[in-house]
Structure formats: structure tokens, C-alpha cells
Design a protein around this motif. Structure first.
Motif, PDB file in Angstrom:
ATOM      1  N   THR A  98     -37.842 -57.057   7.148  1.00 45.18           N
ATOM      2  CA  THR A  98     -37.451 -56.337   8.357  1.00 45.18           C
ATOM      3  C   THR A  98     -38.694 -56.185   9.224  1.00 45.18           C
ATOM      4  O   THR A  98     -39.760 -55.789   8.730  1.00 45.18           O
ATOM      5  N   TYR A  99     -38.568 -56.486  10.510  1.00 42.32           N
ATOM      6  CA  TYR A  99     -39.713 -56.477  11.415  1.00 42.32           C
ATOM      7  C   TYR A  99     -39.486 -55.447  12.517  1.00 42.32           C
ATOM      8  O   TYR A  99     -38.353 -55.251  12.983  1.00 42.32           O
ATOM      9  N   LEU A 100     -40.586 -54.831  12.952  1.00 44.90           N
ATOM     10  CA  LEU A 100     -40.502 -53.826  14.005  1.00 44.90           C
ATOM     11  C   LEU A 100     -41.262 -54.297  15.232  1.00 44.90           C
ATOM     12  O   LEU A 100     -42.485 -54.510  15.179  1.00 44.90           O
ATOM     13  N   ASN A 101     -40.533 -54.526  16.329  1.00 46.22           N
ATOM     14  CA  ASN A 101     -41.044 -54.895  17.646  1.00 46.22           C
ATOM     15  C   ASN A 101     -41.626 -56.309  17.730  1.00 46.22           C
ATOM     16  O   ASN A 101     -41.358 -57.040  18.674  1.00 46.22           O
ATOM     17  N   ASP A 102     -42.434 -56.749  16.771  1.00 47.00           N
ATOM     18  CA  ASP A 102     -43.052 -58.073  16.818  1.00 47.00           C
ATOM     19  C   ASP A 102     -42.616 -58.896  15.614  1.00 47.00           C
ATOM     20  O   ASP A 102     -43.131 -58.698  14.504  1.00 47.00           O
ATOM     21  N   PRO A 103     -41.677 -59.829  15.783  1.00 45.15           N
ATOM     22  CA  PRO A 103     -41.209 -60.601  14.640  1.00 45.15           C
ATOM     23  C   PRO A 103     -42.251 -61.559  14.074  1.00 45.15           C
ATOM     24  O   PRO A 103     -42.050 -62.119  12.997  1.00 45.15           O
ATOM     25  N   ARG A 104     -43.360 -61.772  14.796  1.00 46.99           N
ATOM     26  CA  ARG A 104     -44.419 -62.646  14.295  1.00 46.99           C
ATOM     27  C   ARG A 104     -45.406 -61.892  13.392  1.00 46.99           C
ATOM     28  O   ARG A 104     -46.279 -62.503  12.773  1.00 46.99           O
ATOM     29  N   SER A 105     -45.285 -60.571  13.343  1.00 49.22           N
ATOM     30  CA  SER A 105     -46.179 -59.782  12.504  1.00 49.22           C
ATOM     31  C   SER A 105     -45.631 -59.730  11.088  1.00 49.22           C
ATOM     32  O   SER A 105     -44.597 -60.328  10.772  1.00 49.22           O
ATOM     33  N   ASN A 106     -46.326 -59.026  10.225  1.00 44.24           N
ATOM     34  CA  ASN A 106     -45.847 -58.868   8.856  1.00 44.24           C
ATOM     35  C   ASN A 106     -44.642 -57.934   8.829  1.00 44.24           C
ATOM     36  O   ASN A 106     -44.556 -56.992   9.631  1.00 44.24           O
ATOM     37  N   PRO A 107     -43.706 -58.162   7.901  1.00 46.50           N
ATOM     38  CA  PRO A 107     -42.560 -57.250   7.797  1.00 46.50           C
ATOM     39  C   PRO A 107     -43.017 -55.865   7.337  1.00 46.50           C
ATOM     40  O   PRO A 107     -44.096 -55.718   6.744  1.00 46.50           O
ATOM     41  N   ILE A 108     -42.220 -54.857   7.632  1.00 40.35           N
ATOM     42  CA  ILE A 108     -42.570 -53.501   7.196  1.00 40.35           C
ATOM     43  C   ILE A 108     -42.466 -53.419   5.677  1.00 40.35           C
ATOM     44  O   ILE A 108     -41.747 -54.196   5.041  1.00 40.35           O
ATOM     45  N   ASP A 109     -43.188 -52.484   5.082  1.00 37.51           N
ATOM     46  CA  ASP A 109     -43.183 -52.331   3.625  1.00 37.51           C
ATOM     47  C   ASP A 109     -41.819 -51.837   3.147  1.00 37.51           C
ATOM     48  O   ASP A 109     -41.215 -50.958   3.777  1.00 37.51           O
ATOM     49  N   TYR A 165     -35.969 -56.191  14.044  1.00 38.52           N
ATOM     50  CA  TYR A 165     -35.507 -57.564  13.852  1.00 38.52           C
ATOM     51  C   TYR A 165     -35.216 -57.807  12.380  1.00 38.52           C
ATOM     52  O   TYR A 165     -36.005 -57.426  11.499  1.00 38.52           O
ATOM     53  N   LEU A 166     -34.098 -58.484  12.111  1.00 37.42           N
ATOM     54  CA  LEU A 166     -33.775 -58.853  10.739  1.00 37.42           C
ATOM     55  C   LEU A 166     -32.798 -60.023  10.747  1.00 37.42           C
ATOM     56  O   LEU A 166     -32.175 -60.321  11.765  1.00 37.42           O
TER      57      LEU A 166
END
Length: 256
Positions: free
Chosen positions: A219-230, A244-245
Motif C-alpha cells: 500500500t502506497y501513500l501519495n507517491d506510488p514510486r516510493s516504498n510501501p508503508i509498513d 494507492y493499491l
């Protein structure tokens, strides 16, 4: 031979053998009357069964069994004491004044959970679910064994959900597993990158947070290119944040 005060001749010298009167002294005192029984205590607020003026419980003794009202002293009843009768009864020590009163259950319950609920309710929140073509392209670029078979759907209807209650489950319905998410992404069209129980939206102080439930694709917050949330860690959301998911799903949260 002696003569008693009543004129009887008696062979005994102390008491008359005829009438029993004392001889040679003052007349015997009359036997003491038995002590009078103490008058029964008159209830100050009516007989047994009189309803308590605070809560209405029938009287069985000096103190009301529910709220500790003193029938003997009959203190005046105020609106506050009537309201307090709906709270749990205090202990007998508190009612008699011999010990400190325990805090009411309502006061004990007024902790972080109450503050969280009131904080989230103070500003209603809503989530908008849509298909995001730009996010879909990022997913394809990131690759994966199924990336080549993915196809962006031509049309996905935008949906809106009010955020209420203790949690909002995001996922895909599964009858065999008994999964019925609040935000069901089973389609049509179905987003294949979404786990059956993918994420949660949970209320917190002043708003909401997102929690990844150890989903397969993150699951990503605001930036889908970043690491997913823990996984399993609530991440606070701000007005306008995008979650984003899956392969193309974007959820925008905002206040209303």
C-alpha cells in the motif's frame, strides 16, 4: 408475737405471716414497674416501600440500595442527584461517607477512545475510489510476473464512501473465506492486484489513518514510486492524501 401495720398478729418478727407486710420498718416500696419499651423509630421519609425520590427504588432501610439516598435525613433532591442516579451505584463505604467514592464507569471510560471517536466525528471524512491511469503505468514499469498481462480497464465508475465506525476494510470479496470488505474492489472490473483483506482505514484523533494488512503488493501513500508503508502500522492521513493499491486503484480521502 408481733403486730403488722395492718393489725395482724404474726409469730414472725420481720414480715407478717398473714399479709406479708414489713414489721417494724417503713412500708415496703411498691415493685418497680417494668421499663417501658422504647418507641419505635419513625421513618423520616415514609414507611417501608416508599420510593426513593432520586431513583424510585422502594425503601428497605435507611439508605437507598441503588444511590445511597438517606431516608432518615431526607436531603433535598436536586436535578444533578437525579441525573447521577443513572450512573452505576456507589459502594456502601462511599454512600455512608466512611471511604472515598470510586470513580464512575462513565468517567473511567472517558479516555483516548472517546477522544478519538469525537475527534474523527468533529469533521466528517469521505473517500473517493477511482482508477488511476498514471498509477497503472507505474505498476507496469515496476514489473513483476503478472505485469505483462495487466490491462487498464476502459471505464471504472468513481465511488464515494463516508468514513464512519471503528474501521473500513478495503479488499476483495470472497465467499469461501467469509470476507466482505466495506470497500469491495472485486469489480467489475476487478483489480487483480488487491488482496482480499488489503488495508484498513481507522479513526484516530482529529481524522483517519491507513493500515496495510500485510497485503501481497503493498500500500502506497501519495507517491506510488516510493516504498510501501509498513504493514500493521497506522499512518495518519491528511485532507487530500491519496492511497494507492492494487494495479490501478487510488483512494483519495478528504473532509466534507
Amino acid at each position: 408475737m408481733a403486730t403488722c401495720p395492718k393489725g395482724h398478729d404474726s409469730a414472725t418478727l420481720d414480715y407478717c405471716e398473714v399479709c406479708g407486710a414489713r414489721i417494724g420498718g417503713a412500708p415496703a416500696a411498691a415493685p418497680a414497674a417494668p421499663p417501658a419499651a422504647a418507641p419505635a423509630e419513625t421513618p423520616a421519609a415514609g414507611d417501608a416501600g416508599t420510593p426513593c425520590p432520586v431513583c424510585g427504588t422502594p425503601k428497605t432501610g435507611r439508605f437507598c440500595e441503588e444511590d445511597g439516598y438517606d431516608f432518615l435525613l431526607a436531603p433535598p433532591v436536586t436535578a444533578q442527584s437525579t441525573a447521577e442516579s443513572s450512573a452505576p451505584a456507589v459502594s456502601s463505604a462511599a454512600a455512608s461517607g466512611s471511604g472515598p467514592a470510586a470513580p464512575s464507569a462513565a468517567a473511567s471510560a472517558a479516555g483516548p477512545a472517546s477522544a478519538t471517536a469525537s475527534g474523527a466525528a468533529s469533521a466528517p471524512w469521505q473517500v473517493v475510489v477511482r482508477a488511476d491511469a498514471a498509477y497503472f503505468e507505474v505498476v507496469k514499469e515496476m514489473g513483476g510476473e503478472d505485469a505483462g498481462s495487466l490491462a487498464m480497464p476502459r471505464f471504472v465508475a468513481e465511488r464515494r464512501f463516508d468514513l464512519t465506525g471503528q474501521q473500513i476494510v478495503i479488499g476483495r470479496r470472497s465467499r469461501s473465506r467469509g470476507v466482505n470488505p466495506d470497500i469491495d474492489l472485486v469489480g467489475p472490473p476487478e483489480d487483480p492486484g488487491v488482496s482480499h483483506v488489503h488495508a484498513l482505514l481507522v479513526p484516530q484523533e482529529g481524522g483517519w489513518a491507513v493500515v496495510d494488512m500485510e497485503s501481497s503488493n503493498g500500500t502506497y501513500l501519495n507517491d506510488p514510486r516510493s516504498n510501501p508503508i509498513d504493514p500493521n502500522v497506522p499512518v495518519a492521513l491528511k485532507d487530500g492524501d491519496i492511497v494507492y493499491l492494487g494495479a490501478w486503484t487510488a483512494l483519495t480521502v478528504h473532509t466534507v
